[in-house]
Design a protein around this motif. Structure first.
Motif, short mmCIF file in Angstrom:
data_model
loop_
_atom_site.label_atom_id
_atom_site.label_comp_id
_atom_site.label_asym_id
_atom_site.label_seq_id
_atom_site.Cartn_x
_atom_site.Cartn_y
_atom_site.Cartn_z
N SER A 192 7.92 8.93 -0.57
CA SER A 192 7.05 8.05 -0.38
C SER A 192 7.46 7.04 0.81
CB SER A 192 6.48 7.60 -1.86
OG SER A 192 7.15 6.52 -2.68
N LYS A 194 -2.11 1.59 8.90
CA LYS A 194 -2.02 3.03 8.69
C LYS A 194 -1.38 3.82 7.11
CE LYS A 194 -4.37 2.62 12.22
NZ LYS A 194 -4.15 3.92 13.88
N THR A 195 -2.44 4.60 7.05
CA THR A 195 -1.91 5.49 5.99
C THR A 195 -1.74 6.64 5.75
OG1 THR A 195 -4.49 5.49 4.97
CG2 THR A 195 -3.08 3.59 4.07
N ASN A 202 4.80 5.97 8.05
CA ASN A 202 5.07 7.01 6.91
C ASN A 202 5.99 8.75 8.23
OD1 ASN A 202 5.43 8.41 4.26
ND2 ASN A 202 3.05 9.20 4.49
N VAL A 243 2.11 5.51 0.05
CA VAL A 243 1.86 7.06 0.70
C VAL A 243 2.31 7.67 -0.07
CG1 VAL A 243 1.70 7.97 2.76
CG2 VAL A 243 0.64 5.66 2.22
N SER A 277 6.26 2.78 1.60
CA SER A 277 4.87 1.33 1.78
C SER A 277 5.63 0.97 2.41
CB SER A 277 4.39 1.09 0.49
OG SER A 277 5.82 0.70 0.48
N VAL A 332 1.06 -1.36 0.23
CA VAL A 332 -0.32 0.19 -0.05
C VAL A 332 0.72 0.98 -0.07
CG1 VAL A 332 -1.65 1.40 1.58
CG2 VAL A 332 -2.03 -1.36 1.26
#
Length: 408
Positions: free
Chosen positions: A338, A354-355, A372, A21, A340, A19
């Motif tokens: 970025s 979590k993002t 992140n 970010v 992930s 995923v």
């Protein structure tokens, strides 16, 4: 069974779907008429383990990292460097200094030790190593050297090695061999870096001092300077780093940094699976860097890739991060980052990833996870894909670090 400590070359590392970010910022700063800048960087270490012993990073460190300040300096005095519970080098002093004077613009790094000993196998006294890199009138130059007051192999004194020729290899019975006065310099289109190491210990046989297969550089120095450019590029990347409070228990893995880019080529550093003693098991790790400095544009890209990590009952899938920075001659600056994380598990229970920036996940009794983790400044951006605060160990593990910036 506990994974063994070891490093392997990687041909490729498989990474699961993740995923992502991302964050981006573009700034306008400076002016087209801004003066070109020089970049200064360097370090001096008492010891640095090259393979194995992942919990033994550089010791007795003096370092200046990618600065335009010609008066930057760092020093570290009166310390003992211990490897594998052995006092390898005693009364170590290190220093790194930038300069801009009649010599030109450059950096000098020096490391000294009263003695370097491995029991009765080796004794080096009055050791000093130094390296200097500088640019003057557009010409790149360097020097590097090592001297000793005394050299003894076993019970035999060897006066001919007091000023050993560069990269002199000497057999040491009961250990393997050593390389004295390892020196060199590399010129690029944007600058120069030079290095010098008083001695590199290569343990090729079983002994009581250093694990077989381990290489240790003692009194290691590096000096780096860039030519004037639109901007100097900075940044770094590593796979993992662990510390208890302020004490580093495992230095950065697959670490890369830069002060002058790579002339547009991608540099990759990789290690195989490894064990951080009493803390974590880490899957294969690799990092990349790519950048250049020019009259019209300077840029740099860093990335970090970790196949997975296990901390106690906590199991985390593939982790990645990336950071980029650039500046053009008209003063425009761009920054991106970025990160992930593929998956989070404790036993058979799966937790959501979590993002968003600096998002947190509390797993009661196990750990706090920060996803992140971004630090953004006007011309610099840093991202940690994941930070694990392990409650039971009072330990913080940073996983997937990338950073990039421009100066000038």
């Amino acid at each position: 069974m506990r994974p063994r400590i070891g490093y392997k070359k990687l041909a490729a590392v498989g990474v699961a779907a993740v995923v992502g970010v991302a964050s981006t910022i573009a700034l306008t700063s400076g002016s087209a008429s801004a003066s070109p800048v020089y970049g200064y960087s360097g370090y001096a270490f008492g010891t640095d383990v090259k393979t194995g012993l992942v919990n033994s990073g550089p010791q007795v460190i003096s370092q200046i990292a990618c600065t335009t300040n010609a008066r930057s300096k760092s020093q570290n005095d009166l310390a003992t460097a211990n490897i594998n519970d052995q006092a390898i080098a005693r009364t170590v002093k290190t220093s790194t200094n930038a300069f801009a004077d009649h010599r030109g613009n450059g950096v000098t790094s020096t490391a000294t030790a009263v003695d370097i000993k491995l029991g009765s196998l080796l004794a080096l006294t009055g050791a000093k190593t130094t390296t200097t890199a500088w640019v003057k009138n557009g010409v790149l130059q360097y020097t590097g050297s090592t001297t000793f007051a005394g050299v003894k192999i076993g019970n035999t004194s060897v006066p001919s090695l007091l000023k050993a020729k560069p990269n002199t290899k000497v057999a040491v019975p009961g250990l393997g061999y050593i390389v004295l006065n390892r020196v060199g310099g590399v010129k690029t289109g944007t600058g120069i870096y030079s290095y010098a190491q008083a001695v590199v210990l290569h343990a090729t046989v079983k002994n009581r001092y250093i694990p077989e297969g381990v290489d240790i550089a003692v009194l290691k120095t590096r000096a780096e300077v860039t030519k004037p450019a639109t901007a100097m590029v900075i940044g770094d990347a590593y796979g993992t780093k662990a510390n208890v409070d302020k004490l580093v228990t495992s230095g950065p893995t697959s670490y890369q940094a830069t002060c002058q880019g790579t002339e547009g080529k991608t540099h990759r550093v990789a290690v195989g699976e490894l064990n951080i003693p009493k803390v974590a098991y880490v899957g294969a790790v690799y990092t990349t860097k790519k950048g250049d400095m020019g009259a019209n544009k300077s840029y740099v890209d860093f990335s970090s890739h970790v196949a997975g990590i296990k901390v106690g009952k906590l199991s985390i899938g593939a982790i990645e991060s990336a950071a980029s920075a650039w500046k053009t001659k008209d003063g425009k600056v761009g920054l991106t980052s970025s990160s992930s994380v593929a998956s989070i598990k404790v036993g058979n229970k799966t937790y959501p990833v979590k993002t968003g920036e600096n998002a947190e996940l509390e797993i009661p009794g196990v750990a706090k996870l920060t996803f992140n983790q971004v630090v953004r400044q006007q011309r610099y951006i840093s991202v940690n894909a994941l930070v694990i605060d392990v409650y039971s160990l009072n330990t913080k593990v940073v996983v997937g670090h990338s950073a990039a910036g421009v100066i000038g």
